[in-house]
Design an enzyme around this catalytic site. Structure first.
Site, PDB file in Angstrom:
ATOM      1  N   SER A 122       0.497  -1.425   0.248  1.00 55.97           N
ATOM      2  CA  SER A 122       0.031   0.501  -0.239  1.00 55.97           C
ATOM      3  C   SER A 122       0.764   1.079  -0.152  1.00 55.97           C
ATOM      4  CB  SER A 122      -1.089   0.000   1.209  1.00 55.97           C
ATOM      5  OG  SER A 122      -2.320   0.677   1.140  1.00 55.97           O
ATOM      6  N   LYS A 133     -21.683  17.470   9.131  1.00 57.36           N
ATOM      7  CA  LYS A 133     -20.065  18.295   9.945  1.00 57.36           C
ATOM      8  C   LYS A 133     -20.608  16.492  10.749  1.00 57.36           C
ATOM      9  CE  LYS A 133     -17.877  20.813  11.953  1.00 57.36           C
ATOM     10  NZ  LYS A 133     -16.071  21.143  11.066  1.00 57.36           N
TER      11      LYS A 133
END
Length: 309
Positions: free
Chosen positions: A114, A166
Site C-alpha cells: 500500500s 458535519k
C-alpha cells in the site's frame, strides 16, 4: 556518619547508568566522525519502518544525504504496510526530489505494501525479496458504529450541528447512503492518485493495473512477474547494484543518517523518550482519515515463515 545502603545503592546504579550512556554516546560520536573520513564513495540507507504516520524523520534523512557529496547513491529500505496518505505522498515527493541529485533504489524487506509500495515507486528500480509482501494498491477509510452498544447500556447521544455533513462518520448513528456516496468519492479520488503514481513509474497499462490494483497483496516473486517489482534480492543485492550504477569500485561504505545530540543529558532523555514512546504507541489506533494501508495489518494479522497465521 552511617551510610544508608539504599541511598548508596541508588547512587551506584545512577553512576553505572551514566557511565553506560557516556560510553554509548562516545562510541556514536567516534563512529560518526570516523565515517566522514573513510571514503567519498558512500551508499546511504534510509529506512521506512512500520506504519507511516509521519514523514518528518524520513524526509529529513533524505535531505541530509542529498546535501552530502560523499554519498553517491541512496537505498530506500522499506519495511512498512503503508499508512497515512499525506505522509506516504510526502516521502514519495522527497525521494523524487532526491533523484534530481542522486541515484535512488528501493529495497523491500518483509513487507512494502500500500503506502509502502507507493513510496517504493519513487525509486529508480525496485528490489524485493521473493517472499516480500507487497501490492495492496488501494485506499481505505475505517468507521465504527457503537449505536447498538450505547443503546444496550442505556446511553443516549445528541448532536447539534451547523451543516448536513458535519458529523459524517459519527460512531453514534448509522451512516446515510448520501454520506457513504460522498466518502466513497473521496476514497476513489485518493485511489486514482495511487494508480497515477504506479502507471507513471511502472511499464504497466492503466487497464492492466486496474485488474490487479484491488487491494490484493503479492509475494515479491509474483510482483516481479506482474511488473510491480524489477529484481529479486536482499538489501545487500540492492547495495551492490547501486554501487555499480554510481561507479563505485569494490565494496561501498554503507552509512546511515546520524542522530545529533547537544549533550549527554539530551542523548539520555531522547533515548529514554524514544523507548517510552515506542511502548506507549504499540496499541494506538491510526488517526482519522484515508489510508494507504494493507488491511491485514489493521486486523492484526501476521504471516509466519510457514505461511500460517
Amino acid at each position: 556518619m552511617k551510610r544508608h545502603p539504599v541511598i548508596w545503592g541508588i547512587a551506584l546504579l545512577l553512576f553505572l547508568l551514566l557511565m553506560f550512556f557516556s560510553l554509548i554516546h562516545g562510541l556514536t560520536f567516534i563512529a560518526g566522525k570516523r565515517s566522514a573520513f573513510t571514503s567519498t564513495n558512500k551508499i546511504g540507507i534510509v529506512d521506512v519502518e512500520g506504519i507511516i504516520k509521519d514523514s518528518t524523520e524520513v524526509v529529513e534523512n533524505l535531505q541530509e544525504f542529498g546535501k552530502d557529496d560523499s554519498v553517491k547513491g541512496v537505498i530506500l529500505r522499506i519495511n512498512s504496510p503503508g499508512g497515512g496518505v499525506a505522509a506516504s505522498q510526502e516521502i514519495y515527493d522527497a525521494v523524487m526530489e532526491l533523484r534530481k541529485r542522486k541515484r535512488v533504489l528501493a529495497s523491500m524487506s518483509s513487507v512494502a505494501a500500500s503506502g509502502g509500495y507507493l513510496v517504493a515507486c519513487a525509486g529508480e528500480k525496485i528490489v524485493a525479496n521473493p517472499g516480500t509482501l507487497t501490492g495492496s494498491i488501494s485506499a481505505v477509510m475505517y468507521f465504527t458504529n457503537t449505536e447498538e452498544l450505547l443503546s444496550k447500556v442505556g446511553v443516549k447521544a445528541s448532536v447539534i450541528k451547523s451543516g448536513k455533513y458535519k458529523d459524517i462518520g459519527s460512531p453514534i448513528r448509522e451512516m446515510t447512503e448520501d454520506e457513504k456516496s460522498l466518502l466513497q468519492g473521496l476514497v476513489d479520488d485518493i485511489y486514482r492518485q495511487f494508480l497515477d503514481v504506479v502507471i507513471r513509474h511502472r511499464a504497466i497499462s492503466s487497464n492492466t493495473i486496474k485488474n490487479i490494483a484491488d487491494g490484493r497483496i503479492f509475494t515479491g516473486r509474483q510482483a516481479q512477474q506482474l511488473g510491480l517489482v524489477d529484481y529479486l534480492g536482499d538489501k545487500q543485492y540492492a547495495i551492490k547494484m547501486l554501487a555499480k550504477l554510481v561507479g563505485i569500485q569494490g565494496d561501498p561504505v554503507v552509512v546511515y543518517p546520524r542522530k545529533r545530540y547537544e549533550s549527554m543529558l539530551d542523548y539520555f532523555f531522547q533515548q529514554t523518550g524514544s523507548t517510552l514512546s515506542s511502548v506507549l504507541s504499540r496499541e494506538q489506533n491510526l488517526s482519522f482519515g484515508i489510508h494507504y494501508l494493507m488491511d491485514s495489518y489493521r486486523m492484526r494479522m501476521s504471516v509466519l515463515p510457514d505461511m500460517t497465521h
